[in-house]
Design a protein around this motif. Structure first.
Motif, PDB file in Angstrom:
ATOM      1  N   SER A 121      54.460  40.350  35.409  1.00 24.86           N
ATOM      2  CA  SER A 121      53.158  41.009  35.487  1.00 24.86           C
ATOM      3  C   SER A 121      53.345  42.526  35.525  1.00 24.86           C
ATOM      4  CB  SER A 121      52.399  40.544  36.732  1.00 24.86           C
ATOM      5  OG  SER A 121      51.188  41.243  36.880  1.00 24.86           O
ATOM      6  N   VAL A 122      52.493  43.260  34.798  1.00 21.56           N
ATOM      7  CA  VAL A 122      52.562  44.718  34.752  1.00 21.56           C
ATOM      8  C   VAL A 122      51.779  45.306  35.925  1.00 21.56           C
ATOM      9  CG1 VAL A 122      52.063  46.793  33.422  1.00 21.56           C
ATOM     10  CG2 VAL A 122      52.783  44.699  32.245  1.00 21.56           C
ATOM     11  N   GLN A 123      52.503  46.048  36.790  1.00 24.25           N
ATOM     12  CA  GLN A 123      51.883  46.690  37.952  1.00 24.25           C
ATOM     13  C   GLN A 123      51.746  48.187  37.690  1.00 24.25           C
ATOM     14  OE1 GLN A 123      50.805  44.758  40.542  1.00 24.25           O
ATOM     15  NE2 GLN A 123      51.534  43.039  39.276  1.00 24.25           N
ATOM     16  N   GLN A 124      50.589  48.763  38.094  1.00 24.96           N
ATOM     17  CA  GLN A 124      50.307  50.166  37.848  1.00 24.96           C
ATOM     18  C   GLN A 124      50.305  50.974  39.147  1.00 24.96           C
ATOM     19  OE1 GLN A 124      46.693  50.863  35.706  1.00 24.96           O
ATOM     20  NE2 GLN A 124      47.135  49.358  34.093  1.00 24.96           N
ATOM     21  N   THR A 125      50.873  52.196  39.054  1.00 27.08           N
ATOM     22  CA  THR A 125      50.761  53.174  40.139  1.00 27.08           C
ATOM     23  C   THR A 125      50.245  54.467  39.514  1.00 27.08           C
ATOM     24  OG1 THR A 125      52.685  52.198  41.248  1.00 27.08           O
ATOM     25  CG2 THR A 125      51.933  54.358  42.022  1.00 27.08           C
ATOM     26  N   ARG A 126      49.062  54.895  39.926  1.00 26.75           N
ATOM     27  CA  ARG A 126      48.420  56.041  39.288  1.00 26.75           C
ATOM     28  C   ARG A 126      48.835  57.360  39.943  1.00 26.75           C
ATOM     29  NH1 ARG A 126      44.517  55.132  35.563  1.00 26.75           N
ATOM     30  NH2 ARG A 126      43.972  52.928  35.248  1.00 26.75           N
ATOM     31  N   LEU A 127      48.913  58.400  39.116  1.00 23.06           N
ATOM     32  CA  LEU A 127      49.200  59.751  39.582  1.00 23.06           C
ATOM     33  C   LEU A 127      47.972  60.307  40.298  1.00 23.06           C
ATOM     34  CD1 LEU A 127      50.986  62.396  39.499  1.00 23.06           C
ATOM     35  CD2 LEU A 127      49.818  62.908  37.334  1.00 23.06           C
ATOM     36  N   GLU A 128      48.172  60.830  41.503  1.00 21.78           N
ATOM     37  CA  GLU A 128      47.075  61.433  42.264  1.00 21.78           C
ATOM     38  C   GLU A 128      46.948  62.905  41.898  1.00 21.78           C
ATOM     39  OE1 GLU A 128      45.054  59.818  44.181  1.00 21.78           O
ATOM     40  OE2 GLU A 128      46.115  57.880  44.144  1.00 21.78           O
ATOM     41  N   ALA A 129      45.697  63.376  41.801  1.00 22.93           N
ATOM     42  CA  ALA A 129      45.446  64.775  41.448  1.00 22.93           C
ATOM     43  C   ALA A 129      46.088  65.727  42.453  1.00 22.93           C
ATOM     44  CB  ALA A 129      43.943  65.035  41.367  1.00 22.93           C
ATOM     45  N   ALA A 130      46.182  65.307  43.711  1.00 19.25           N
ATOM     46  CA  ALA A 130      46.759  66.164  44.753  1.00 19.25           C
ATOM     47  C   ALA A 130      48.247  66.405  44.533  1.00 19.25           C
ATOM     48  CB  ALA A 130      46.535  65.522  46.121  1.00 19.25           C
ATOM     49  N   ASN A 131      48.887  65.597  43.684  1.00 16.45           N
ATOM     50  CA  ASN A 131      50.321  65.730  43.436  1.00 16.45           C
ATOM     51  C   ASN A 131      50.635  66.532  42.180  1.00 16.45           C
ATOM     52  OD1 ASN A 131      51.028  64.244  45.734  1.00 16.45           O
ATOM     53  ND2 ASN A 131      50.776  62.307  44.635  1.00 16.45           N
ATOM     54  N   ILE A 132      49.617  67.203  41.639  1.00 18.02           N
ATOM     55  CA  ILE A 132      49.808  68.084  40.487  1.00 18.02           C
ATOM     56  C   ILE A 132      49.809  69.522  41.006  1.00 18.02           C
ATOM     57  CG2 ILE A 132      48.914  68.824  38.251  1.00 18.02           C
ATOM     58  CD1 ILE A 132      47.513  66.095  38.056  1.00 18.02           C
ATOM     59  N   PHE A 133      50.897  70.242  40.766  1.00 21.43           N
ATOM     60  CA  PHE A 133      51.070  71.565  41.354  1.00 21.43           C
ATOM     61  C   PHE A 133      51.031  72.655  40.285  1.00 21.43           C
ATOM     62  CE2 PHE A 133      53.284  68.448  43.976  1.00 21.43           C
ATOM     63  CZ  PHE A 133      52.710  68.700  45.224  1.00 21.43           C
ATOM     64  N   LYS A 134      50.535  73.812  40.698  1.00 19.40           N
ATOM     65  CA  LYS A 134      50.477  74.984  39.826  1.00 19.40           C
ATOM     66  C   LYS A 134      51.631  75.903  40.167  1.00 19.40           C
ATOM     67  CE  LYS A 134      47.405  78.765  38.391  1.00 19.40           C
ATOM     68  NZ  LYS A 134      46.054  79.383  38.551  1.00 19.40           N
ATOM     69  N   GLU A 135      52.289  76.440  39.134  1.00 13.91           N
ATOM     70  CA  GLU A 135      53.423  77.336  39.351  1.00 13.91           C
ATOM     71  C   GLU A 135      53.378  78.462  38.328  1.00 13.91           C
ATOM     72  OE1 GLU A 135      58.088  76.804  38.605  1.00 13.91           O
ATOM     73  OE2 GLU A 135      57.372  75.610  40.289  1.00 13.91           O
ATOM     74  N   LYS A 136      53.557  79.689  38.795  1.00 19.06           N
ATOM     75  CA  LYS A 136      53.565  80.843  37.898  1.00 19.06           C
ATOM     76  C   LYS A 136      54.934  80.975  37.245  1.00 19.06           C
ATOM     77  CE  LYS A 136      52.642  85.810  37.669  1.00 19.06           C
ATOM     78  NZ  LYS A 136      52.241  87.029  38.414  1.00 19.06           N
TER      79      LYS A 136
END
Length: 673
Positions: A121-136
């Motif tokens: 069975s294919v199990q999904q784990t979604r990326l949370e928006a809080a784990n997307i970081f901004k870097e200059k």
């Protein structure tokens, strides 16, 4: 008959796999991963593959916006399978976004999913928006970064995003090849007839290209404060270009590669012109003359060297000896800047924001660009013609010789002209001789920024690195072992490396390491290095040596001692892109050795002479023994630095022959009394 039938079946299987991969990739739908997707079918996946891109599909189109202009809409969906832990790096994603004082690109609709197969069975784990970081990243670029959650061996990773951009010059490039194999990759661009782009493609992967023109309309709206919104409509043809490739092998770095950026299969775009109805065309990209003019006016580039800079007058006057000619003046100013300023950063050709050359002079430090621009400003005080030259270093990739694409450059040096001759100078290296440039500068096109701009070339083929090594050996007076003298005059680049090493290491440590390079115990004495401080001359390494022959009945001796080419640098069976050596070379090693007392020659290697492509190189190995002496001369002459992929096998065989010959031994036998 059986072999022929097997070959046909194998071809059909590979062909059908390619069709299946292409069809699956073209129909890529985010979020639709099945258990069947975890099974790989591709000839480009092998035991060394740690991750594989199952599909990478993108598009860029130009659409009307509500600001009275047009926007670029870039969409991308990527699916990757992780095969082992070495492929976990593929789970780290970085998306670059352009920033300017007028705004920045917007990242929208970003999603990511990790898929794992558990009990069928294919199990999904979604990326949370809080784990997307901004870097200059720099003054003009930021990035959004994230790492996929629940990452395991065997996981499938999938992400999708949209970038909205008002910077039409930043039509996204596309890479069809990379660190991991790609089973399917496709890119489509939709360009209205009002915008002209130059397409720049490179690489050896064959791309399937389809093109069609579609007549359509674009709506543009603009709001003027409190007044009603104005709407515009433009009609014309839109050119739709699609490039695709299936079963693309990973691009692996081989020895003597300047930069993989030069050989990656990719397509890039440069906005060149606007062509709207009932309006004259407007050039955007310009030409070398306009690019030079703009750079010379730029506050962080040309403005600093075109203004009077009277404050430098007394500085230069104190540096240059009275009565010195122009060439002596250039040498004196170059030496002063090289020896009195510290380089803080090498990448880039602009002067830092809110930094002046007076700041650089006061601090006695600055970026490579700032130090070389200071050199130019100082030479101008002496009324010497001095101009900045933009380069792209070897690790940065090639600059384009046909279009003034400034983002392809990352370095600046000085071109000083004296008595009709140009001297190219880089004052950022404290141990570099006058008129010498670092190896990384020899990477093809350079752009001289001046009122009369011109293009120059810095080719590795123009560099000649010569090395002469002499070794004389004789029996010790007491008959116990051998002693002799070693002398090696090396080329300018090896001289630079030796000086660089000895800047942080004492000479005793240097010679101790050299002792260890021999395959048997060796003792050095009377060690010295000539011209270590004379940067315009090659270094000569000298020492005397002694060693014990051991007294065995048979002595196996490599007559190349520590100067042998021990391995063939070209180990891959094939190569798809050029071999890029940093210079041509001429190396000669001469051995004159008295046979150890009580021994005679039992076996000698055979002398040989091998040509490389008739006149592009030569290897000569001449050995003889007579009158109780052993004599050897080994000569390697490589007359070009860059070899195309079709010459790879010949070059590989040539170096293989050298390595084998240099490993052969002289056999000495004890004379029976």
């Amino acid at each position: 008959m059986r072999t022929t039938l097997f070959s046909v079946l194998l071809f059909l299987i590979c062909f059908l796999c390619q069709i299946a991969n292409a069809q699956e990739g073209a129909n890529l739908k985010f979020g639709k991963v099945t258990a069947a997707d975890f099974t790989l079918r591709s000839p480009v996946v092998d035991s060394n593959t740690s991750a594989v891109v199952l599909a990478d599909v993108g598009s860029s189109r130009i659409e009307g916006n509500n600001k009275g202009w047009f926007s670029l809409i870039h969409k991308r969906t990527t699916r990757i399978k992780i095969l082992d832990k070495k492929g976990f790096d593929a789970g780290n994603v970085s998306i670059d976004l352009y920033v300017s004082p007028d705004g920045e690109e917007k990242l929208t609709d970003i999603k990511g999913i990790t898929y794992n197969l558990e009990n069928g069975s294919v199990q999904q784990t979604r990326l949370e928006a809080a784990n997307i970081f901004k870097e200059k990243q720099s003054r003009r670029w930021t990035s959004r970064k994230f790492t996929f959650p629940n990452l395991r061996e065997g996981s499938i990773l999938e992400y999708t995003y949209t970038i909205e951009s008002e910077f039409l010059f930043n039509l996204r490039p596309w890479e069809f090849q990379g660190a991991y194999p790609r089973l399917f990759t496709q890119y489509t661009v939709y360009i209205p007839e009002f915008f002209q782009y130059v397409f720049l493609s490179q690489g050896y992967v064959p791309l399937k290209n389809t093109k069609k023109d579609v007549f359509k309309s674009w709506s543009v709206s603009e709001s003027s404060g409190t007044q009603a919104t104005e709407h515009y409509s433009l009609s014309g043809y839109e050119t739709q270009n699609t490039w695709s490739a299936a079963d693309v092998p990973a691009l692996k770095e081989e020895p003597f590669t300047s930069s993989l950026h030069n050989h990656n299969s990719k397509i890039d775009f440069q906005l060149s012109q606007y062509r709207f109805p009932n309006m004259p065309p407007k050039d955007i990209m310009g030409n070398w003359a306009t690019a030079s003019e703009q750079l010379l006016k730029h506050e962080n580039f040309g403005a600093e060297i075109t203004r009077p800079n009277y404050w430098l007058g007394d500085v230069v006057k104190d540096i240059v000896p009275a009565g010195a000619g122009n060439l002596e003046a250039v040498q004196a100013v170059y030496t002063y800047v090289r020896d009195h300023f510290t380089t803080t950063q090498s990448n880039g050709f602009y002067i830092s924001e809110q930094t002046t050359l007076k700041d650089v002079y006061r601090k006695k430090s600055g970026t490579a660009a700032e130090i070389n621009m200071l050199l130019i400003a100082m030479l101008k005080q002496r009324a010497i013609t001095a101009d900045p030259v933009l380069l792209s270093t070897r690790s940065h990739g090639w600059a384009n010789p046909f279009y003034p694409l400034l983002d392809r450059y990352n370095y600046v040096i000085c071109a000083a002209r004296v008595d009709g001759k140009s001297y190219y100078l880089d004052a950022t290296r404290p141990r570099l001789g006058f008129g010498r440039l670092p190896i990384e500068c020899f990477n093809g096109p350079g752009f001289v920024v001046s009122a009369a701009p011109r293009n120059v070339n810095f080719e590795a083929d123009s560099l000649r690195e010569q090395k002469t090594t002499l070794l004389f050996l004789m029996n010790k007076e007491d008959g116990k072992g051998m002693e002799g003298s070693f002398s090696s005059t090396v080329g300018h680049f090896e001289s630079y490396q030796i000086r660089d090493q000895l800047a942080t290491k004492d000479m005793d440590a240097y010679f101790k390491e050299t002792e260890k390079s021999y395959s048997f115990p060796m003792k050095f004495f009377d060690t010295q290095i000539d011209s270590l401080k004379k940067l315009d001359y090659p270094v000569t390494v000298r020492y005397k040596m002694s060693f014990d022959t051991g007294g065995e009945d048979m002595i196996y001796l490599n007559p190349m001692f520590g100067e042998a080419v021990k391995t063939n640098p070209f180990t891959s069976a094939e190569r798809k892109y050029p071999v890029e050596m940093p210079f041509t070379m001429y190396q000669i090693f001469v051995l004159n050795m008295e046979l150890p007392k009580g021994y005679e020659v039992e076996e000698l290697p055979k002398s040989t002479r091998v040509m490389l492509n008739e006149n592009e190189g030569m290897f000569e190995y001449i050995v003889s023994s007579s009158g109780g002496r052993l004599m050897l001369q080994s000569k390697i002459d490589i007359r070009k630095a860059v070899f195309q992929a079709e010459d790879y096998q010949t070059l590989r065989d040539f170096f293989g022959h050298i390595a084998r010959k240099h490993s052969e031994q002289v056999v000495l036998k004890k004379i029976k009394q």
